[in-house]
Write a protein that holds these residues in place. Structure first.
Motif, PDB file in Angstrom:
ATOM      1  N   ASN A   1     -38.030  51.728  10.615  1.00 13.18           N
ATOM      2  CA  ASN A   1     -38.466  51.702   9.212  1.00 13.18           C
ATOM      3  C   ASN A   1     -39.964  51.420   9.108  1.00 13.18           C
ATOM      4  O   ASN A   1     -40.381  50.395   8.573  1.00 13.18           O
ATOM      5  N   PRO A   2     -40.803  52.334   9.609  1.00 15.24           N
ATOM      6  CA  PRO A   2     -42.245  52.066   9.635  1.00 15.24           C
ATOM      7  C   PRO A   2     -42.868  51.909   8.256  1.00 15.24           C
ATOM      8  O   PRO A   2     -43.874  51.207   8.112  1.00 15.24           O
ATOM      9  N   ARG A   3     -42.285  52.540   7.234  1.00 17.38           N
ATOM     10  CA  ARG A   3     -42.837  52.416   5.878  1.00 17.38           C
ATOM     11  C   ARG A   3     -42.243  51.237   5.124  1.00 17.38           C
ATOM     12  O   ARG A   3     -42.855  50.716   4.200  1.00 17.38           O
ATOM     13  N   ARG A   4     -41.055  50.817   5.513  1.00 14.26           N
ATOM     14  CA  ARG A   4     -40.394  49.728   4.794  1.00 14.26           C
ATOM     15  C   ARG A   4     -40.807  48.360   5.324  1.00 14.26           C
ATOM     16  O   ARG A   4     -40.846  47.379   4.581  1.00 14.26           O
ATOM     17  N   CYS A   5     -41.088  48.273   6.620  1.00 13.58           N
ATOM     18  CA  CYS A   5     -41.493  47.014   7.237  1.00 13.58           C
ATOM     19  C   CYS A   5     -43.013  46.918   7.207  1.00 13.58           C
ATOM     20  O   CYS A   5     -43.707  47.696   7.854  1.00 13.58           O
ATOM     21  N   ARG A   6     -43.531  45.940   6.483  1.00  7.20           N
ATOM     22  CA  ARG A   6     -44.982  45.798   6.293  1.00  7.20           C
ATOM     23  C   ARG A   6     -45.631  45.038   7.445  1.00  7.20           C
ATOM     24  O   ARG A   6     -46.619  45.471   8.017  1.00  7.20           O
ATOM     25  N   ARG A   7     -45.078  43.861   7.770  1.00  5.24           N
ATOM     26  CA  ARG A   7     -45.595  43.036   8.850  1.00  5.24           C
ATOM     27  C   ARG A   7     -44.434  42.504   9.684  1.00  5.24           C
ATOM     28  O   ARG A   7     -43.308  42.407   9.200  1.00  5.24           O
ATOM     29  N   LEU A   8     -44.743  42.119  10.917  1.00  6.75           N
ATOM     30  CA  LEU A   8     -43.707  41.730  11.872  1.00  6.75           C
ATOM     31  C   LEU A   8     -44.118  40.430  12.554  1.00  6.75           C
ATOM     32  O   LEU A   8     -45.263  40.276  12.987  1.00  6.75           O
ATOM     33  N   VAL A   9     -43.176  39.481  12.629  1.00  7.18           N
ATOM     34  CA  VAL A   9     -43.389  38.221  13.341  1.00  7.18           C
ATOM     35  C   VAL A   9     -42.305  38.103  14.417  1.00  7.18           C
ATOM     36  O   VAL A   9     -41.110  38.172  14.105  1.00  7.18           O
ATOM     37  N   LEU A  10     -42.713  37.940  15.657  1.00  2.00           N
ATOM     38  CA  LEU A  10     -41.776  37.853  16.776  1.00  2.00           C
ATOM     39  C   LEU A  10     -41.935  36.489  17.441  1.00  2.00           C
ATOM     40  O   LEU A  10     -43.033  36.138  17.895  1.00  2.00           O
ATOM     41  N   VAL A  11     -40.842  35.728  17.497  1.00  2.00           N
ATOM     42  CA  VAL A  11     -40.892  34.347  17.974  1.00  2.00           C
ATOM     43  C   VAL A  11     -39.941  34.168  19.162  1.00  2.00           C
ATOM     44  O   VAL A  11     -38.748  34.493  19.048  1.00  2.00           O
ATOM     45  N   ALA A  12     -40.461  33.678  20.269  1.00  2.00           N
ATOM     46  CA  ALA A  12     -39.625  33.345  21.434  1.00  2.00           C
ATOM     47  C   ALA A  12     -38.681  34.488  21.786  1.00  2.00           C
ATOM     48  O   ALA A  12     -37.485  34.310  21.953  1.00  2.00           O
ATOM     49  N   THR A  13     -39.246  35.686  21.896  1.00  2.00           N
ATOM     50  CA  THR A  13     -38.421  36.863  22.125  1.00  2.00           C
ATOM     51  C   THR A  13     -39.074  37.754  23.170  1.00  2.00           C
ATOM     52  O   THR A  13     -40.170  37.472  23.663  1.00  2.00           O
TER      53      THR A  13
ATOM     54  N   TRP B   1     -29.799  49.592  10.771  1.00  2.00           N
ATOM     55  CA  TRP B   1     -29.424  50.456   9.648  1.00  2.00           C
ATOM     56  C   TRP B   1     -28.604  49.675   8.617  1.00  2.00           C
ATOM     57  O   TRP B   1     -28.832  49.784   7.407  1.00  2.00           O
ATOM     58  N   GLN B   2     -27.664  48.849   9.098  1.00  2.00           N
ATOM     59  CA  GLN B   2     -26.848  48.049   8.192  1.00  2.00           C
ATOM     60  C   GLN B   2     -27.701  47.026   7.443  1.00  2.00           C
ATOM     61  O   GLN B   2     -27.489  46.782   6.246  1.00  2.00           O
ATOM     62  N   LEU B   3     -28.680  46.447   8.130  1.00  2.00           N
ATOM     63  CA  LEU B   3     -29.583  45.509   7.464  1.00  2.00           C
ATOM     64  C   LEU B   3     -30.346  46.217   6.348  1.00  2.00           C
ATOM     65  O   LEU B   3     -30.579  45.633   5.284  1.00  2.00           O
ATOM     66  N   GLY B   4     -30.713  47.457   6.575  1.00  2.00           N
ATOM     67  CA  GLY B   4     -31.352  48.230   5.517  1.00  2.00           C
ATOM     68  C   GLY B   4     -30.455  48.377   4.308  1.00  2.00           C
ATOM     69  O   GLY B   4     -30.933  48.299   3.154  1.00  2.00           O
ATOM     70  N   ARG B   5     -29.162  48.555   4.534  1.00  2.00           N
ATOM     71  CA  ARG B   5     -28.209  48.641   3.426  1.00  2.00           C
ATOM     72  C   ARG B   5     -28.132  47.320   2.658  1.00  2.00           C
ATOM     73  O   ARG B   5     -28.035  47.298   1.431  1.00  2.00           O
ATOM     74  N   VAL B   6     -28.168  46.210   3.388  1.00  2.00           N
ATOM     75  CA  VAL B   6     -28.178  44.896   2.749  1.00  2.00           C
ATOM     76  C   VAL B   6     -29.402  44.747   1.851  1.00  2.00           C
ATOM     77  O   VAL B   6     -29.308  44.290   0.696  1.00  2.00           O
ATOM     78  N   LEU B   7     -30.554  45.140   2.358  1.00  2.00           N
ATOM     79  CA  LEU B   7     -31.786  45.043   1.576  1.00  2.00           C
ATOM     80  C   LEU B   7     -31.754  45.960   0.366  1.00  2.00           C
ATOM     81  O   LEU B   7     -32.299  45.622  -0.695  1.00  2.00           O
ATOM     82  N   ASP B   8     -31.107  47.126   0.498  1.00  2.00           N
ATOM     83  CA  ASP B   8     -30.922  48.006  -0.660  1.00  2.00           C
ATOM     84  C   ASP B   8     -30.132  47.290  -1.745  1.00  2.00           C
ATOM     85  O   ASP B   8     -30.473  47.350  -2.937  1.00  2.00           O
ATOM     86  N   GLU B   9     -29.050  46.621  -1.332  1.00  2.00           N
ATOM     87  CA  GLU B   9     -28.206  45.902  -2.291  1.00  2.00           C
ATOM     88  C   GLU B   9     -28.979  44.787  -2.990  1.00  2.00           C
ATOM     89  O   GLU B   9     -28.729  44.480  -4.161  1.00  2.00           O
ATOM     90  N   LEU B  10     -29.926  44.188  -2.285  1.00  2.00           N
ATOM     91  CA  LEU B  10     -30.716  43.095  -2.850  1.00  2.00           C
ATOM     92  C   LEU B  10     -31.923  43.595  -3.640  1.00  2.00           C
ATOM     93  O   LEU B  10     -32.641  42.797  -4.242  1.00  2.00           O
ATOM     94  N   GLY B  11     -32.155  44.899  -3.612  1.00  2.00           N
ATOM     95  CA  GLY B  11     -33.294  45.455  -4.329  1.00  2.00           C
ATOM     96  C   GLY B  11     -34.622  45.238  -3.634  1.00  2.00           C
ATOM     97  O   GLY B  11     -35.675  45.268  -4.277  1.00  2.00           O
ATOM     98  N   CYS B  12     -34.603  45.030  -2.304  1.00  2.00           N
ATOM     99  CA  CYS B  12     -35.835  44.810  -1.538  1.00  2.00           C
ATOM    100  C   CYS B  12     -36.288  46.133  -0.941  1.00  2.00           C
ATOM    101  O   CYS B  12     -35.638  46.674  -0.042  1.00  2.00           O
ATOM    102  N   ARG B  13     -37.402  46.651  -1.404  1.00  2.00           N
ATOM    103  CA  ARG B  13     -37.899  47.928  -0.899  1.00  2.00           C
ATOM    104  C   ARG B  13     -38.787  47.726   0.332  1.00  2.00           C
ATOM    105  O   ARG B  13     -38.517  48.251   1.390  1.00  2.00           O
ATOM    106  N   GLU B  14     -39.865  46.960   0.192  1.00  2.00           N
ATOM    107  CA  GLU B  14     -40.748  46.659   1.315  1.00  2.00           C
ATOM    108  C   GLU B  14     -40.536  45.214   1.738  1.00  2.00           C
ATOM    109  O   GLU B  14     -40.429  44.327   0.888  1.00  2.00           O
ATOM    110  N   VAL B  15     -40.476  44.964   3.054  1.00  2.00           N
ATOM    111  CA  VAL B  15     -40.212  43.613   3.548  1.00  2.00           C
ATOM    112  C   VAL B  15     -41.105  43.309   4.740  1.00  2.00           C
ATOM    113  O   VAL B  15     -41.659  44.204   5.391  1.00  2.00           O
ATOM    114  N   ASP B  16     -41.262  42.029   5.023  1.00  2.00           N
ATOM    115  CA  ASP B  16     -41.781  41.547   6.296  1.00  2.00           C
ATOM    116  C   ASP B  16     -40.589  41.085   7.120  1.00  2.00           C
ATOM    117  O   ASP B  16     -39.591  40.601   6.574  1.00  2.00           O
ATOM    118  N   MET B  17     -40.689  41.216   8.433  1.00  2.00           N
ATOM    119  CA  MET B  17     -39.584  40.849   9.317  1.00  2.00           C
ATOM    120  C   MET B  17     -40.006  39.738  10.261  1.00  2.00           C
ATOM    121  O   MET B  17     -41.105  39.768  10.821  1.00  2.00           O
TER     122      MET B  17
END
Length: 265
Positions: free
Chosen positions: A111-123, A78-94
């Motif tokens: 955030n199913p509508r805000r996150c477009r694509r997802l990359v998961l590495v060594a997790t 949720w806090q990361l979403g606030r950071v992205l709001d401050e940066l003006g980023c509406r849709e993002v890849d993670m």
């Protein structure tokens, strides 16, 4: 193009954020436990320069302010979403690596509508995962490897595997020279955030196209975890690379173009 590093005030706390400008959907990088945003610089340097990149130091890590209270992945997403709001980023890849992969999964789920694509590495999936050996886990309890370059080289083969088995001194370069010293309390808060958390119940509900990257010699996250995630995530692709836990850095020449291709399809 060089990043612009700035401090953002979010919920009364200062967070260090680095932004690389570009065209298209920004890629948000979520780092591993104890690591500042500087750790992934080699990957960013090799990623297509047209892709905008957002990096940040988790509260209490790097140069971000230490929070007063513990947090969990849900509140941090949720806090990361606030950071992205401050940066003006509406849709993002993670993109999330290791501990940051948990945060990336949580953000995509919340955030199913805000996150477009997802990359998961060594997790993996959090507490409900196939764990590393006790010998490996014992070296994860403290952030000493970020503070002591000689110690980092000593444990590199056992902890990270892959290329670092043959080049343990490379651990000094990766973990020590490019990053602010990890703080013990901030590191402990990250450990607490992961305690009791698991993505297993909601992985089938993550519908974003997902690229799962896993090393074939990763002592921290055994490869079977990536295969389990791939089976549970309906729109996932699995790529196994010949390296260890820090392959995103040590194999950046190979993995950065692969990730860029996935994001730009």
């Amino acid at each position: 193009m060089s990043d612009i590093v700035r401090e953002l005030r979010v919920d009364g706390r200062s967070l260090r954020v680095a932004v690389r400008a570009g065209e298209g959907t920004p890629l948000v990088l979520c780092n591993g436990i104890g690591a500042s945003l500087d750790l992934l610089q080699p990957f960013v340097d090799r990623l297509d320069p047209d892709i905008p990149v957002v990096r940040f130091d988790v509260p209490g890590i790097g140069e971000s302010e230490l929070p007063r209270l513990p947090y969990n992945f849900a509140t941090l997403a949720w806090q990361l979403g606030r950071v992205l709001d401050e940066l003006g980023c509406r849709e993002v890849d993670m993109l999330g690596i290791s501990w940051g992969g948990g945060l990336a999964q949580q953000f995509a789920f919340q955030n199913p509508r805000r996150c477009r694509r997802l990359v998961l590495v060594a997790t993996a999936t959090g507490m409900l995962m196939v764990p590393a050996s006790p010998r490996v886990l014992s070296k994860m309890i403290t952030p000493r490897r970020y503070r002591d370059p000689a110690y980092a080289a000593t444990i590199a083969a056992t902890l990270y595997g892959g290329r670092l088995r043959d080049e343990p001194l490379l651990a000094k370069e990766i973990l020590y020279r490019h990053a602010p010293l990890a703080r013990g309390r901030g590191y402990a808060l990250q450990l607490i955030a992961g305690a009791g958390w698991s993505s297993l119940p909601f992985l089938p509900l993550i519908r974003q196209p997902t690229l799962i990257l896993a090393g074939d010699d990763d002592p921290i996250i055994p490869l079977v975890n990536a295969r389990i995630m791939h089976l549970l995530m309906p729109r996932s692709t699995l790529h196994v690379y010949p390296d260890g836990h820090l392959g995103l850095v040590t194999r950046a020449d190979d993995l950065a173009p692969r990730i860029a291709d996935f994001l730009q399809r």
